[in-house]
Scaffold this motif. Structure first.
Motif, mmCIF file in Angstrom:
data_model
loop_
_atom_site.group_PDB
_atom_site.id
_atom_site.type_symbol
_atom_site.label_atom_id
_atom_site.label_comp_id
_atom_site.label_asym_id
_atom_site.label_seq_id
_atom_site.Cartn_x
_atom_site.Cartn_y
_atom_site.Cartn_z
ATOM 1 N N GLN A 39 7.833 -3.933 -9.910
ATOM 2 C CA GLN A 39 6.895 -3.746 -11.008
ATOM 3 C C GLN A 39 5.491 -3.328 -10.553
ATOM 4 N N PRO A 40 4.928 -3.890 -9.469
ATOM 5 C CA PRO A 40 3.591 -3.431 -9.049
ATOM 6 C C PRO A 40 3.554 -1.944 -8.702
ATOM 7 N N LEU A 41 4.617 -1.429 -8.111
ATOM 8 C CA LEU A 41 4.661 -0.004 -7.769
ATOM 9 C C LEU A 41 4.853 0.851 -9.009
ATOM 10 N N ILE A 42 5.649 0.357 -9.955
ATOM 11 C CA ILE A 42 5.802 1.065 -11.234
ATOM 12 C C ILE A 42 4.450 1.200 -11.918
ATOM 13 N N THR A 43 3.686 0.091 -11.952
ATOM 14 C CA THR A 43 2.360 0.099 -12.576
ATOM 15 C C THR A 43 1.414 1.055 -11.856
ATOM 16 N N GLU A 44 1.466 1.057 -10.516
ATOM 17 C CA GLU A 44 0.613 1.942 -9.723
ATOM 18 C C GLU A 44 0.910 3.413 -10.032
ATOM 19 N N CYS A 45 2.190 3.758 -10.101
ATOM 20 C CA CYS A 45 2.585 5.134 -10.419
ATOM 21 C C CYS A 45 2.168 5.518 -11.832
ATOM 22 N N TYR A 46 2.392 4.595 -12.763
ATOM 23 C CA TYR A 46 2.024 4.843 -14.155
ATOM 24 C C TYR A 46 0.522 5.111 -14.281
ATOM 25 N N ASN A 47 -0.289 4.250 -13.664
ATOM 26 C CA ASN A 47 -1.743 4.417 -13.745
ATOM 27 C C ASN A 47 -2.189 5.726 -13.111
ATOM 28 N N MET A 79 -0.426 8.529 -12.767
ATOM 29 C CA MET A 79 -0.023 9.644 -13.627
ATOM 30 C C MET A 79 -0.956 9.767 -14.830
ATOM 31 N N ALA A 80 -1.268 8.612 -15.450
ATOM 32 C CA ALA A 80 -2.128 8.626 -16.632
ATOM 33 C C ALA A 80 -3.530 9.123 -16.303
ATOM 34 N N GLU A 81 -4.036 8.783 -15.106
ATOM 35 C CA GLU A 81 -5.394 9.187 -14.716
ATOM 36 C C GLU A 81 -5.474 10.658 -14.315
ATOM 37 N N ASN A 82 -4.334 11.246 -13.927
ATOM 38 C CA ASN A 82 -4.343 12.622 -13.429
ATOM 39 C C ASN A 82 -3.680 13.609 -14.382
ATOM 40 N N LEU A 83 -3.647 13.268 -15.664
ATOM 41 C CA LEU A 83 -3.105 14.190 -16.661
ATOM 42 C C LEU A 83 -3.980 15.438 -16.762
ATOM 43 N N ASP A 84 -3.351 16.607 -16.838
ATOM 44 C CA ASP A 84 -4.080 17.845 -17.108
ATOM 45 C C ASP A 84 -3.185 18.767 -17.916
ATOM 46 N N ALA A 85 -3.712 19.928 -18.287
ATOM 47 C CA ALA A 85 -2.978 20.850 -19.161
ATOM 48 C C ALA A 85 -1.698 21.363 -18.516
ATOM 49 N N GLN A 139 0.835 -1.198 0.000
ATOM 50 C CA GLN A 139 0.000 0.000 0.000
ATOM 51 C C GLN A 139 0.874 1.253 0.000
ATOM 52 N N ILE A 140 0.367 2.296 -0.653
ATOM 53 C CA ILE A 140 1.107 3.552 -0.712
ATOM 54 C C ILE A 140 0.138 4.682 -1.050
ATOM 55 N N GLN A 141 0.393 5.841 -0.514
ATOM 56 C CA GLN A 141 -0.370 7.037 -0.867
ATOM 57 C C GLN A 141 0.478 7.867 -1.821
ATOM 58 N N LEU A 142 0.011 7.976 -3.056
ATOM 59 C CA LEU A 142 0.769 8.702 -4.082
ATOM 60 C C LEU A 142 0.327 10.157 -4.109
ATOM 61 N N GLN A 143 1.281 11.048 -3.912
ATOM 62 C CA GLN A 143 1.032 12.483 -3.970
ATOM 63 C C GLN A 143 1.780 13.061 -5.167
ATOM 64 N N SER A 144 1.238 14.112 -5.759
ATOM 65 C CA SER A 144 1.824 14.687 -6.966
ATOM 66 C C SER A 144 3.254 15.173 -6.748
ATOM 67 N N ASP A 145 3.569 15.627 -5.495
ATOM 68 C CA ASP A 145 4.898 16.184 -5.259
ATOM 69 C C ASP A 145 5.978 15.112 -5.105
ATOM 70 N N THR A 146 5.577 13.869 -4.829
ATOM 71 C CA THR A 146 6.569 12.799 -4.658
ATOM 72 C C THR A 146 6.435 11.676 -5.687
ATOM 73 N N ASN A 153 0.279 19.584 -16.333
ATOM 74 C CA ASN A 153 1.326 18.591 -16.066
ATOM 75 C C ASN A 153 1.613 17.643 -17.219
ATOM 76 N N CYS A 154 0.806 17.662 -18.295
ATOM 77 C CA CYS A 154 0.945 16.642 -19.345
ATOM 78 C C CYS A 154 2.309 16.677 -20.029
ATOM 79 N N LEU A 155 2.832 17.882 -20.303
ATOM 80 C CA LEU A 155 4.134 17.963 -20.963
ATOM 81 C C LEU A 155 5.260 17.567 -20.020
ATOM 82 N N GLU A 156 5.115 17.937 -18.762
ATOM 83 C CA GLU A 156 6.115 17.540 -17.770
ATOM 84 C C GLU A 156 6.157 16.023 -17.638
ATOM 85 N N ILE A 157 4.980 15.411 -17.620
ATOM 86 C CA ILE A 157 4.911 13.950 -17.538
ATOM 87 C C ILE A 157 5.446 13.312 -18.816
#
Length: 553
Positions: free
Chosen positions: A118-126, A128-134, A97-104, A136-140
């Protein structure tokens, strides 16, 4: 003796596992039964257990389970990761379990990649993909490009194309390189209220670092859809263009196109309409495109299309050509018709084959086991695990995410697993000696046609084959399948709309045929009632000319 009644076991596994993980984390925090201390880059110490870390991370498994000095150490310092991030990652290793915050989040993804979780990589990837906006999209997209996260890069770039006007207001596009900006403004997903916005922001991007970006801007300016700009706008802003003659010629060309109606009948080649995806037969400076609804081919000439090449493959909306007797690979953009050189390969050997796997270009070297791959998102070459076999004339195909390589002179087939990054070899029999086709169709591998030289004392005769073979992976054997109507060799094969397609070829009279055939294979245990059918013939097919058959779905 009384018979015991059977009972259905009650599954408490999830609850049990959760409690166990929490207990293990408590042991770690209290230092109970700890046999290793992990020290962050800023000196913060964390008690842990080697067995838990090794079970959850391949990195720690290699560190503690092998002969490295850390396997017997009681302290290990991780120089790459600070205490805040390391604590979150260790908590995940213990509890899942982990709480993902945008700053970390990006730091956590770097750490997850570093520790190979790999499970944590997938969690971070998902996340980031779900929280794309105008904002942060280029930064991501930049982050994903740097760390070769291909799918995340695609999603972020697509989001940027759909929200181009919003991201331009944030000035984030000024940080993009030529390749990344080019992908966005050339995308079919590009959504703008006016092409003027694309033009003005491209000029703004150039002027942000004019000394280093002017040459790149010239290439990017060719991707502007000038037919959507007014002639007054072009005249008003032409002073901002680079002063090179090619920019002057481009502006004059489009002003003529707007102001002289007769010019609009002949749109300049560099700006003509994109070639639609489908079945393409390429060669002789021309592209023949098949219309399956009308069963006809159309043909179009291109002055800058390579004419002397060994092979051609499709990469998204680009054709990649391997030039004969060289290490040069050229890219032809099907939307802009622009030709560019791919960066030089790492290997020094001459090219001997190529194929696309998971949006990456795999290239084989001549008389060598060396394999390299080119990533179109990062625009970089990478070495791949060498093949087991040296193939003189390899033919490659993709099936179920694996790369298969065969050759007439070898009794082995090498299989590359993208998941494990490793090769295995299978003994194979009855592969034709010369001129066979090799491709995947509808989830199966096929060898099509071919010929064999039969030499006698006075004459050499070629025996041509109608046979089609399908690979049975369960017994590692090639089995005969429905024959073609004609005995052929040297034909071009591909898979398109789940069909096996052949174009061209040479028959047993050494005559070159403009024949096109299609077959819909069901599976290797079933002889389909849908036999081979003949499609409309190619418009042009000449001997001693470089050709290639590609399918862009």
């Amino acid at each position: 003796m009384q018979e015991q009644k059977s009972s259905t076991p009650i599954n408490h596994l999830n609850n049990y596992t959760t409690k166990l993980c929490v207990k293990l984390l408590t042991f770690s925090e209290n230092g109970q039964f700890s046999d290793i201390c992990i020290i962050s880059s800023d000196g913060i110490k964390f008690n842990a257990h080697k067995c838990v870390l090794s079970a959850a991370s391949d990195y720690f498994m290699a560190m503690f389970g092998g002969s490295l000095k850390e396997s017997s150490s009681t302290e290990v310092k991780i120089h790459e990761i600070n205490g805040k991030v390391l604590q979150l990652v260790l908590t995940f290793l213990y509890t899942g379990q982990i709480q993902l915050q945008s700053d970390t989040m990006k730091d956590i993804l770097r750490a997850a990649t570093f520790f190979q979780i790999q499970p944590l990589i997938t969690e971070c990837y998902n996340s980031m993909a779900e929280n794309l906006d105008a904002k942060n999209c280029l930064e991501i997209a930049l982050f994903a490009n740097q760390h070769e996260l291909l799918e995340l890069y695609k999603k972020a770039t697509k989001f940027a194309s759909l929200n181009f006007e919003k991201i331009c207001k944030e000035n984030d596009i000024l940080q993009l390189d030529e390749h990344q900006l080019g992908e966005i403004i050339s995308s079919e997903e590009l959504c703008v209220s006016s092409e003027e916005i694309v033009y003005l922001n491209l000029i703004k991007w150039m002027e942000h670092d004019k000394l280093n970006r002017e040459q790149s801007a010239i290439k990017l300016l060719s991707r502007i859809r000038y037919w959507l700009l007014s002639p007054n706008f072009i005249k008003e802003h032409r002073s901002k263009l680079p002063k090179q003659m090619e920019c002057f010629d481009m502006v004059c060309t489009w002003l003529e196109w707007h102001l002289l109606p007769e010019c609009q009948k002949n749109t300049p080649m560099a700006f003509s309409k994109p070639i639609k995806p489908g079945l393409l037969f390429v060669g002789g400076g021309k592209i023949q495109t098949y219309d399956d609804k009308l069963n006809i081919w159309t043909i179009e000439s291109f002055q800058n299309l390579p004419t002397s090449f060994m092979n051609v493959v499709a990469a998204k909306y680009k054709l990649i050509f391997a030039i004969l007797s060289s290490r040069t690979l050229l890219s032809f953009d099907l939307q802009t018709h622009e030709v560019t050189n791919l960066p030089s390969r790492n290997g020094q050997s001459e090219y001997n084959g190529m194929v696309m796997l998971n949006d990456e270009l795999y290239v084989f070297s001549k008389n060598s086991r060396l394999v390299e791959k080119f990533n179109f998102s990062t625009y970089k070459w990478h070495n791949v695990t060498p093949m087991n076999t040296i193939f003189v004339n390899p033919k490659a195909a993709i099936d179920d995410g694996n790369l298969y390589v065969v050759s007439s002179e070898s009794s082995f087939m090498d299989i590359f697993s993208h998941a494990t990054n490793d090769w295995t070899s299978k003994a194979v029999k009855d592969i034709p000696k010369l001129g066979f086709g090799f491709t995947e169709a509808n989830g199966n591998l096929f060898i099509v046609g071919g010929r064999e030289e039969i030499k006698s004392r006075y004459i050499t005769k070629n025996n041509y084959f109608k046979k089609v073979q399908i690979y049975d992976q369960f017994v590692s054997m090639w089995k005969n399948f429905d024959e073609m109507k004609f005995a052929l060799a040297e034909m071009y094969c591909t898979s398109w709309n789940k069909q096996l397609i052949t174009c061209g070829g040479m028959d047993d009279t050494s005559t070159y045929l403009n024949l096109v055939q299609a077959y819909y294979p069901i599976n290797f245990n079933y002889q389909s009632k849908y036999k081979w059918k003949t499609l409309s013939p190619l418009i042009e097919y000449k001997p001693n000319t470089s050709y290639g058959l590609v399918a862009i779905n």
